[in-house]
Design an enzyme around this catalytic site. Structure first.
Site, PDB file in Angstrom:
ATOM      1  N   LYS A 134     -10.336  12.998   7.628  1.00 26.28           N
ATOM      2  CA  LYS A 134      -9.912  12.614   8.975  1.00 26.28           C
ATOM      3  C   LYS A 134     -10.122  13.782   9.935  1.00 26.28           C
ATOM      4  CE  LYS A 134      -6.288   9.401   7.470  1.00 26.28           C
ATOM      5  NZ  LYS A 134      -6.825   8.181   8.093  1.00 26.28           N
ATOM      6  N   ASP A 188      -2.531  10.579   3.181  1.00 20.96           N
ATOM      7  CA  ASP A 188      -3.932  10.173   3.349  1.00 20.96           C
ATOM      8  C   ASP A 188      -4.685  11.200   4.184  1.00 20.96           C
ATOM      9  OD1 ASP A 188      -6.324   8.855   3.473  1.00 20.96           O
ATOM     10  OD2 ASP A 188      -5.672   7.420   5.001  1.00 20.96           O
ATOM     11  N   ARG A 222      -7.404  -0.450   1.007  1.00 22.24           N
ATOM     12  CA  ARG A 222      -7.877  -1.736   0.490  1.00 22.24           C
ATOM     13  C   ARG A 222      -8.276  -1.626  -0.984  1.00 22.24           C
ATOM     14  NH1 ARG A 222     -12.374  -2.000   5.062  1.00 22.24           N
ATOM     15  NH2 ARG A 222     -10.620  -0.942   6.062  1.00 22.24           N
ATOM     16  N   LYS A 271       0.851  -1.188   0.000  1.00 20.11           N
ATOM     17  CA  LYS A 271       0.000   0.000   0.000  1.00 20.11           C
ATOM     18  C   LYS A 271       0.885   1.234   0.000  1.00 20.11           C
ATOM     19  CE  LYS A 271      -3.146   2.632   3.004  1.00 20.11           C
ATOM     20  NZ  LYS A 271      -3.802   2.684   4.337  1.00 20.11           N
TER      21      LYS A 271
END
Length: 548
Positions: A322, A315, A396, A310
């Site tokens: 977030k 992110d 994922r 990954k």
């Protein structure tokens, strides 16, 4: 644009620590094969020395102390430090006890040397409880102690390590720990403000430079530490310099340097190939995604491994942003790809008789007018459709495309590595990664391999009943399921994209990939290089026919 990416790569590369093996006192040829000419700024040299701990000229000598197990207890001086203890009149343990030393693992105590020692400073590092008669200190104990000593000697030019050496395994552990401990990420700091450079030279006392096993152990440690530190540097590099294109440039340059084939799929190739997961995650960013294939092959290989990493270079959570306080360390979300990259290059440099292919799924997860929204449906490379319920469950999605692609080559096993879920951190803490697999025997083998390599892991299940939570009324599967057991749900999602009949394991390194606390042992603050040693050891065991 490539010039800009290479400039960013140059800044990254300038940080990477150069580790060399220099000549030992008894072997003028040592190092001729491993001396590397590179433009790295930090040099940590390794010497196998036949000189005595008392007579070797160095700035410090490192010795081991342990907690005694006899009726009186107290401290005992570990093997290898006999000459140093003699210089203290046989009272080194007593002096250290007076100074408050306990012998606990990782504890480091400095004291001035008495007459009779060439080094002006003695550094005593704790080894925990002394082993029983006819037993030796465990490799991880020596590795951790050597790392703690190297960290304590920042700013020192040369140190002699007089720790217990009985076999090549001890040489490997001490060399590896010391080289990993002698690490600092300083590319963005002004060196003139009192920052101490890492320990410059390490001399291993008791290691035999003419012993083939000792020399091979040291050279392996050098290669492994150099590439693991490269992974640490990538994790620590800020996201304005490390983004999918610049990461791909790093991989391309490393491939040319070490004779490893590298293929980079840009956004056009990803679109043409139908990589909906990688594109869906990266579509909100100005920095386009990449899928990098880095392949090492050996002409005598009988087995093949595929490693999938990954690589979310930053992110934000995307549209599912977030909360405050959770963004600051999200440059580390590409630690899985960094580990895979480092492991493949290490396998190539060690010349392992196994084919190892790395797949780096690189994207930046950002919110914007073009970002994937909760409720969108993505068509993945495998052809399956995924309803995105949470854009912060993006790892994922990129892994799913890379796993499906890796499966097409029908390797003997696939291992993916990812900072995937906070749930795994809740379950196992910050120093242990979880291991899931579609084969119990392989899961056990990966767990045992990690333990052998010195990394903490724990086998985790993939309960079939959790799969139902990802049922979607709109698509083949949703990217979210039940909240409880979220780390296992993520593993079950990935399992859906592994080719039929292929053995697969998933390493969730969310906890140990980035150390936000104080350094310990050979582990620095920041990027740790988690899983690199496990992946390398897994490749070695496969090459030796121990697995599969």
């Amino acid at each position: 644009m490539i010039e800009a990416h290479l400039r960013a790569y140059a800044r990254i590369r300038a940080q990477l620590g150069r580790i060399t093996m220099r000549r030992g006192t008894a072997d003028p040829s040592l190092g001729s094969e491993t001396q590397r000419k590179r433009d790295f700024t930090t040099v940590t040299a390794l010497t196998l020395s036949t000189a005595g701990a008392a007579t070797l000229r160095a700035d410090a000598v490192v010795v081991g102390i342990a907690k005694g197990t006899g009726p009186k207890g107290g401290l005992v001086v570990a093997p290898g430090a006999e000459a140093v203890d003699k210089a203290f009149g046989g009272k080194l343990a007593g002096v250290l006890e007076t100074l408050g030393a306990s012998g606990a693992e990782g504890e480091a105590t400095k004291l001035p040397s008495p007459s009779g020692l060439k080094a002006p400073v003695v550094l005593a590092v704790g080894l925990g409880t002394a082993p029983g008669k006819d037993e030796a200190f465990a490799a991880e104990v020596l590795r951790s102690a050597a790392g703690a000593a190297a960290r304590a000697l920042n700013g020192t030019k040369k140190a002699a390590f007089a720790l217990p050496v009985e076999a090549a395994e001890d040489v490997a552990a001490i060399a590896e720990g010391a080289l990993l401990g002698a690490y600092a990420f300083t590319a963005y700091q002004d060196g003139g403000k009192g920052a101490k450079a890492p320990l410059a030279e390490i001399a291993l006392i008791g290691a035999k430079p003419r012993d083939k096993a000792h020399k091979a152990a040291a050279e392996r440690a050098i290669t492994l530490a150099e590439e693991l530190n490269r992974a640490r540097d990538l994790v620590n590099t800020p996201p304005n310099d490390l983004y999918p294109e610049s990461f791909a440039a790093v991989a391309t340059a490393a491939g040319k340097e070490h004779g490893v084939k590298v293929q980079v799929l840009d956004e056009k190739a990803l679109t043409k190939g139908g990589y909906g997961g990688i594109l869906g995650v990266g579509t909100g960013s100005a920095n386009a995604p990449r899928l990098v294939k880095i392949a090492y092959t050996h002409p005598a290989a009988a087995k093949s491994l595929a490693y999938v990493g990954k690589g979310i270079t930053y992110d934000s959570g995307g549209i599912s942003l977030k909360p405050a306080g959770h963004n600051e360390t999200m440059k580390c979300d590409m630690a899985g790809a960094a580990a895979v990259f480092a492991a493949v290059v290490t396998a190539a440099r060690l010349g392992l008789k196994v084919n190892v292919t790395g797949w780096l799924a690189l994207a930046e997860n950002m919110p914007s007018g073009t970002a994937t929204r909760p409720g969108d449906v993505l068509r993945m490379y495998s052809g399956k459709t995924v309803e995105v319920l949470n854009t912060d469950a993006e790892g994922r999605l990129v892994l799913a495309d890379a796993l499906a692609k890796a499966s097409e080559e029908n390797p003997d096993a696939i291992v993916d590595v990812a900072t995937l879920t906070g749930a795994m951190m809740m379950a196992l803490g910050s120093r242990t990664f979880g291991v899931m697999a579609n084969d119990d025997a392989f899961r056990t083998a990966v767990h045992e391999t990690a333990e052998e390599a010195g990394e903490q892991s724990w086998p985790m299940p993939l309960p079939a009943d959790l799969r139902k939570g990802m049922d979607s009324p709109t698509a083949d599967i949703a990217n979210m399921g039940e909240r409880m057991g979220g780390g296992l749900v993520a593993g079950l999602f990935l399992k859906e994209f592994v080719g039929e009949g292929i053995t697969w394991a998933h390493l969730d390194i969310a906890g140990p990939a980035y150390n936000e606390g104080a350094p310990f042992g050979y582990t620095p603050k920041g990027g740790t290089g988690s899983a690199v040693r496990t992946l390398v050891r897994l490749a070695e065991r496969t090459a030796d026919g121990e697995l599969g």
